[in-house]
Design an enzyme around this catalytic site. Structure first.
Site, PDB file in Angstrom:
ATOM      1  N   ASP A 162       0.820  -1.214   0.000  1.00 40.93           N
ATOM      2  CA  ASP A 162       0.000   0.000   0.000  1.00 40.93           C
ATOM      3  C   ASP A 162       0.850   1.259   0.000  1.00 40.93           C
ATOM      4  OD1 ASP A 162       0.823  -0.842   2.591  1.00 40.93           O
ATOM      5  OD2 ASP A 162      -0.608   0.521   3.521  1.00 40.93           O
ATOM      6  N   GLU A 212      -0.586  -1.984   5.256  1.00 39.72           N
ATOM      7  CA  GLU A 212       0.339  -1.924   6.394  1.00 39.72           C
ATOM      8  C   GLU A 212       0.242  -0.577   7.091  1.00 39.72           C
ATOM      9  OE1 GLU A 212       3.585  -0.714   8.743  1.00 39.72           O
ATOM     10  OE2 GLU A 212       3.370   0.068   6.707  1.00 39.72           O
TER      11      GLU A 212
END
Length: 392
Positions: free
Chosen positions: A77, A135
């Site tokens: 991400d 994350e």
């Protein structure tokens, strides 16, 4: 390990990384990213698993010799911020930027897949490449606990994770045995009351007064109630109340929140308990009501010395012993890789990613974040080396 072969991947690794960098996506929205990862893994001939942890992807390489199962976590991400650098691979998605190196982590894991797919006859055991969403915690819970809950790591004997570090020159490896990163709590407080007229404060109540007293009281929890040798950070990062268009109105609502970081579970539990008790007492004293919400977003990240030793040995062969260092003290940042530690050996390490002449130009989470593409084959080679040493 054929180091020369891995270094020949430079162009394709750079191409993959630049593509991911140009198309960043926020946590649990990594649809293009996941699709592209799966495509690359399929092109390499790896087994691909999807349908767990929302848009996570797992690549599996099964060696032709028996051995343990090794897992690699690569976060995929990006961050909600603009990319301001002038580069052909600059983010094409407004307000989203890979400013923490997750594009490179993904690329290094794909490099590992490429290498072992070319050398399955030499691989003892199985490698699981886990491409994990969210994350950064765009939403809670983050990706790691959901991956663990899915069961795809149940048979993993050792987990590895590399994280780029822009404050160190390319090829510097930073390790730490035991605790390396802190636990993390996100907390929010909502304070409510009747409000009132600023000219007649005695006839009303004021949520801002209560919020201000809570803000000040929280400053002494760590400094006066926690052992001075126990690292802890309690930071209030926002406080909102009232309006600049209503300067004679005492606010009936105040909101505040922040983050708590600790390296000790008992200290963490004590601080959260005290935060709620103090806030409730202050609100009662000021005729306000309180809504207190705390989310335990990440546990302490602990590394196994045995795994670190393998990483250090592999890194010394790639970058030289002079570039392998051990951190003297842990850091108060956090990473949800910590959740993979349960029931298995694991280690998380930093890899310097900035050319010497560019050190200091950017760091984590800055809008001009970038990296030296030479770090990609270096990171791949170190990871391959550590896996081979564990599996032999």
């Amino acid at each position: 390990m054929d180091r020369k072969e891995i270094y020949s991947y430079q162009d394709i690794l750079t191409e993959w990384r630049n593509d991911f960098h140009a198309h960043p996506e926020l946590g649990f929205q990594e649809f293009r990213t996941s699709k592209r990862i799966a495509e690359i893994l399929e092109e390499l001939g790896a087994e691909v698993v999807q349908g767990f942890c929302k848009n996570a992807v797992m690549g599996i390489i099964r060696g032709e010799k028996p051995g343990p199962v090794v897992g690699i976590r690569a976060d995929i991400d990006a961050l909600a911020m603009d990319d301001v650098k002038n580069a052909p691979y600059k983010s094409q998605n407004a307000g989203v930027c890979h400013a923490c190196g997750h594009d490179a982590h993904t690329t290094i894991a794909l490099g590992v897949a490429k290498y072992f797919m070319n050398h399955k006859e030499e691989l003892c055991g199985t490698v699981k490449l886990i491409f994990q969403p969210n994350e950064e915690g765009t939403v809670i819970p983050t990706g790691a606990p959901l991956v663990v809950e899915s069961g795809v790591t149940d048979d993993v004997d050792m987990m590895l994770c590399v994280h780029l570090h822009p404050d160190y020159k390319t090829g510097t490896v930073l390790l730490r045995d035991r605790e390396m990163l802190a636990s993390s709590d996100d907390f929010k407080l909502s304070i409510s009351c009747e409000g009132g007229h600023g000219g007649y404060p005695h006839s009303g109540t004021d949520a801002l007064i209560a919020a201000n007293q809570i803000f000040n009281a929280y400053q002494t929890i760590v400094s006066r109630e926690v052992n001075v040798l126990t690292p802890a950070v309690l930071s209030i990062c926002y406080l909102q109340a009232g309006s600049p268009d209503a300067l004679n109105v005492m606010p009936c609502v105040a909101a505040m929140g922040g983050t708590l970081r600790t390296l000790d579970n008992s200290a963490r539990d004590y601080i959260v308990e005290r935060m709620e008790k103090i806030a409730n007492a202050i609100c009662e004293m000021n005729h306000c009501t309180l809504q207190f919400d705390d989310q335990y977003t990440c546990v302490v990240l602990n590394n196994d010395k045995e795994v670190n030793d393998l990483i250090a040995e592999a890194a010394k062969e790639i970058v030289g012993a002079e570039n392998v260092m051990y951190m003297e003290i842990p850091e108060m940042g956090s990473d949800d890789f910590a959740f993979y530690k349960k029931d298995r050996k694991a280690a998380y390490y930093y890899l310097g990613s900035t050319r010497k002449e560019h050190l200091g130009e950017y760091t984590f989470h800055q809008p001009n974040f970038d990296l030296d593409p030479d770090v990609l084959p270096i990171g791949t080679a170190i990871m391959v080396g550590a896996i081979e040493k564990f599996c032999k």
